[in-house]
Design a protein around this motif. Sequence first.
Motif, PDB file in Angstrom:
ATOM      1  N   UNK A  10       0.818  -1.216   0.000  1.00 25.85           N
ATOM      2  CA  UNK A  10       0.000   0.000   0.000  1.00 25.85           C
ATOM      3  C   UNK A  10       0.850   1.263   0.000  1.00 25.85           C
ATOM      4  N   UNK A  11       2.168   1.114   0.207  1.00 23.86           N
ATOM      5  CA  UNK A  11       3.076   2.251   0.270  1.00 23.86           C
ATOM      6  C   UNK A  11       3.853   2.454  -1.025  1.00 23.86           C
ATOM      7  N   UNK A  12       4.278   1.343  -1.630  1.00 19.45           N
ATOM      8  CA  UNK A  12       5.147   1.441  -2.792  1.00 19.45           C
ATOM      9  C   UNK A  12       4.452   2.155  -3.944  1.00 19.45           C
ATOM     10  N   UNK A  13       5.257   2.848  -4.744  1.00 19.19           N
ATOM     11  CA  UNK A  13       4.730   3.626  -5.865  1.00 19.19           C
ATOM     12  C   UNK A  13       4.563   2.740  -7.101  1.00 19.19           C
ATOM     13  N   UNK A  14       3.791   3.239  -8.065  1.00 16.34           N
ATOM     14  CA  UNK A  14       3.476   2.460  -9.254  1.00 16.34           C
ATOM     15  C   UNK A  14       4.687   2.218 -10.135  1.00 16.34           C
ATOM     16  N   UNK A  15       5.702   3.075 -10.079  1.00 15.37           N
ATOM     17  CA  UNK A  15       6.855   2.889 -10.963  1.00 15.37           C
ATOM     18  C   UNK A  15       7.869   1.902 -10.397  1.00 15.37           C
ATOM     19  N   UNK A  16       7.575   1.315  -9.244  1.00 13.50           N
ATOM     20  CA  UNK A  16       8.435   0.291  -8.654  1.00 13.50           C
ATOM     21  C   UNK A  16       7.891  -1.085  -9.029  1.00 13.50           C
ATOM     22  N   UNK A  17       8.732  -1.910  -9.675  1.00 14.52           N
ATOM     23  CA  UNK A  17       8.264  -3.192 -10.197  1.00 14.52           C
ATOM     24  C   UNK A  17       9.003  -4.397  -9.635  1.00 14.52           C
ATOM     25  N   UNK A  18      10.155  -4.219  -9.069  1.00 12.74           N
ATOM     26  CA  UNK A  18      10.975  -5.361  -8.709  1.00 12.74           C
ATOM     27  C   UNK A  18      10.485  -6.129  -7.503  1.00 12.74           C
ATOM     28  N   UNK A  19      10.377  -7.458  -7.655  1.00 15.48           N
ATOM     29  CA  UNK A  19      10.083  -8.370  -6.547  1.00 15.48           C
ATOM     30  C   UNK A  19       8.798  -7.994  -5.810  1.00 15.48           C
ATOM     31  N   UNK A  58      13.567  -3.113  -1.431  1.00 14.74           N
ATOM     32  CA  UNK A  58      12.519  -2.217  -1.910  1.00 14.74           C
ATOM     33  C   UNK A  58      12.155  -1.165  -0.869  1.00 14.74           C
ATOM     34  N   UNK A  59      12.103  -1.573   0.399  1.00 15.35           N
ATOM     35  CA  UNK A  59      11.808  -0.613   1.469  1.00 15.35           C
ATOM     36  C   UNK A  59      12.901   0.452   1.538  1.00 15.35           C
ATOM     37  N   UNK A  60      14.153   0.020   1.403  1.00 19.81           N
ATOM     38  CA  UNK A  60      15.271   0.964   1.481  1.00 19.81           C
ATOM     39  C   UNK A  60      15.188   2.007   0.362  1.00 19.81           C
ATOM     40  N   UNK A  61      14.981   1.550  -0.872  1.00 19.20           N
ATOM     41  CA  UNK A  61      14.921   2.483  -1.989  1.00 19.20           C
ATOM     42  C   UNK A  61      13.613   3.268  -2.013  1.00 19.20           C
ATOM     43  N   UNK A  62      12.574   2.731  -1.416  1.00 22.56           N
ATOM     44  CA  UNK A  62      11.311   3.476  -1.351  1.00 22.56           C
ATOM     45  C   UNK A  62      11.500   4.773  -0.577  1.00 22.56           C
ATOM     46  N   UNK A  70       6.371  -6.066 -17.285  1.00 18.60           N
ATOM     47  CA  UNK A  70       5.531  -4.900 -16.995  1.00 18.60           C
ATOM     48  C   UNK A  70       6.371  -3.623 -17.012  1.00 18.60           C
ATOM     49  N   UNK A  71       7.557  -3.683 -16.410  1.00 14.66           N
ATOM     50  CA  UNK A  71       8.448  -2.521 -16.428  1.00 14.66           C
ATOM     51  C   UNK A  71       8.961  -2.252 -17.840  1.00 14.66           C
ATOM     52  N   UNK A  72       9.305  -3.305 -18.578  1.00 16.73           N
ATOM     53  CA  UNK A  72       9.793  -3.120 -19.944  1.00 16.73           C
ATOM     54  C   UNK A  72       8.735  -2.492 -20.838  1.00 16.73           C
ATOM     55  N   UNK A  73       7.492  -2.919 -20.677  1.00 16.28           N
ATOM     56  CA  UNK A  73       6.419  -2.370 -21.524  1.00 16.28           C
ATOM     57  C   UNK A  73       6.138  -0.913 -21.195  1.00 16.28           C
ATOM     58  N   UNK A  74       6.143  -0.578 -19.919  1.00 15.39           N
ATOM     59  CA  UNK A  74       5.931   0.817 -19.549  1.00 15.39           C
ATOM     60  C   UNK A  74       7.029   1.711 -20.105  1.00 15.39           C
ATOM     61  N   UNK A  75       8.257   1.223 -20.081  1.00 10.71           N
ATOM     62  CA  UNK A  75       9.366   1.991 -20.627  1.00 10.71           C
ATOM     63  C   UNK A  75       9.222   2.164 -22.137  1.00 10.71           C
ATOM     64  N   UNK A  76       8.876   1.102 -22.848  1.00  9.16           N
ATOM     65  CA  UNK A  76       8.728   1.191 -24.305  1.00  9.16           C
ATOM     66  C   UNK A  76       7.610   2.139 -24.706  1.00  9.16           C
ATOM     67  N   UNK A 130      11.158   4.483 -14.080  1.00  9.08           N
ATOM     68  CA  UNK A 130      10.937   3.039 -14.067  1.00  9.08           C
ATOM     69  C   UNK A 130      12.022   2.425 -13.189  1.00  9.08           C
ATOM     70  N   UNK A 131      11.607   1.723 -12.145  1.00 11.42           N
ATOM     71  CA  UNK A 131      12.585   1.084 -11.258  1.00 11.42           C
ATOM     72  C   UNK A 131      12.233  -0.379 -11.061  1.00 11.42           C
ATOM     73  N   UNK A 132      13.205  -1.238 -11.297  1.00 14.94           N
ATOM     74  CA  UNK A 132      13.065  -2.662 -10.993  1.00 14.94           C
ATOM     75  C   UNK A 132      14.212  -3.035 -10.050  1.00 14.94           C
ATOM     76  N   UNK A 133      13.882  -3.127  -8.756  1.00 16.86           N
ATOM     77  CA  UNK A 133      14.896  -3.326  -7.719  1.00 16.86           C
ATOM     78  C   UNK A 133      15.893  -2.166  -7.789  1.00 16.86           C
ATOM     79  N   UNK A 134      17.193  -2.456  -8.031  1.00 17.68           N
ATOM     80  CA  UNK A 134      18.179  -1.375  -8.085  1.00 17.68           C
ATOM     81  C   UNK A 134      18.486  -0.936  -9.508  1.00 17.68           C
TER      82      UNK A 134
END
Length: 491
Positions: free
Chosen positions: A175-184, A276-280, A192-198, A301-305
């Motif tokens: 419920x906290x993470x943002x929509x542009x975060x996709x990893x794990x 994810x919590x750390x980078x959030x 999903x991240x690749x398609x949003x970027x394209x 667009x972020x997938x993990x690091x």
Amino acid sequence: MMNETGESYTPIVAMNPPNKAGGAIPPVAGAGEPRGVPEWNLHRDSKLRAQVRESLQEKLARIRQVAKRDHTVRFTTLWHHVYDLDRLAETFFALRKDGAVGVDKVDWSSYDRNLEFNLQDLAGRLRRGAYHAKPVRRVYIPKADGRQRPLGITTLEDKLVQRVVSDVLSVIYETEFHDFSYGFRPGRKPHDALDQLSVALESEKVNWVLDLDIRGFFDTIDHECLIKFVEHRIADTRVIRHIKKWLKAGIMENGTVQATEAGTPQGGSISPLLANVYLHYALDNWAIDWQRQVRGYVKIIRYADDVVVCFQYRGDAERFLREVRERLARFHLELHPEKTRLLEFGRFADQNRRKRGEKPPESFNFLGFTHICSTTRNGRFCVLRISQRTRVQAKLKEISKELRRRISVPLPHVGRWLGQVLRGHYQYYAVPRNLPALGSFRYAIVKIWKKMMGRQSQRGYVTWDRMDRLASKWLPQPTVIHLYPNQRVTV
């Protein structure tokens, strides 16, 4: 644990007799009854298991509702969800049966032989605070660029408990993470991240791409900062205490245990969530506030690091790079000076560079694909995504090594194995416009297979006619599996 009448269940909760009980022989002070045998069977049928799973999800759903309704609430009582026997059993059956073993050499099958006692004992230790985390076994796996990536292998019990804690905490942090975060994250895949970027590159006002690379992210996570970030939402001291145990458990390498002062081992069940919590808190929240101050289009667009940021204006991109470097330094993170790049990329990049007499736009890698500025047959701009060469070469080396090991294995077994390898490769890389790269990968496998078959006999030669027949029988031809990005995003 209580039964339907609200009384303690004797086989689980050991009852202590009074110190001055009657009888000829006085009882020993503090002695307890031996544990009884549980009356339930954890190897339930599928229907009962599904009902238990649904009940467990309903309990977490109430936590999710509270977390979503109030983003400032701190949860104080979560640990009872962790030592719940049903939840431990469901999570155990979800673990990989062929997973690598930790320092205690206990694998899934050996733990399963006496599962009910093992889980009951584990739940008891978790409940009374007697659970201790064991060191992580350090191994190294080769990376695509020739270097080695350190991987931590936890013990089976640590893996089990970490997975349960991760499932419970994910309900809150989703419920906290943002929509542009996709990893794990549950329900989110790399595509999903690749398609949003394209879609952003092809449809939006993107002229510049910032490819961020955080140097040694998993090895440089600051423990003190991480615990403070977790405590923003989690106030259960038992959860915090066990996270600290896993962070400080140490790493065993070459028979010696080394203390860990920073980082979280890649391979641990809870490491992706903690990352994810750390980078959030270190990056995402700051980036959202920063984005509101710019005048042009920005897409993150972020997938993990792995982070890619699209910009309309170069000035915004340069300012973001300058300030994000300062922001990450506050939390002991550093951008890789060579791998972090700002490049001109987008619908008008090739045209603008030609006017200035410069070379065509550079390409960049993201999640295993090389992104290239290209055009369709009709001359419309498109993003060409092809398999990243370094990863393909690393995969072919693995296949060659495995074929040498299977040199005496019957041909049908080798053919079936190679077919499975190809299907797994297609499952990820079979995106539109990438069929030529997939065909080249299949042909490279045929060549390696032909070479290995030639070593099985003294003549050392296998005709291409025979290889064509074998490849037609065992190695599937590549076909596009994934939809075009704009179709997937629309759906």
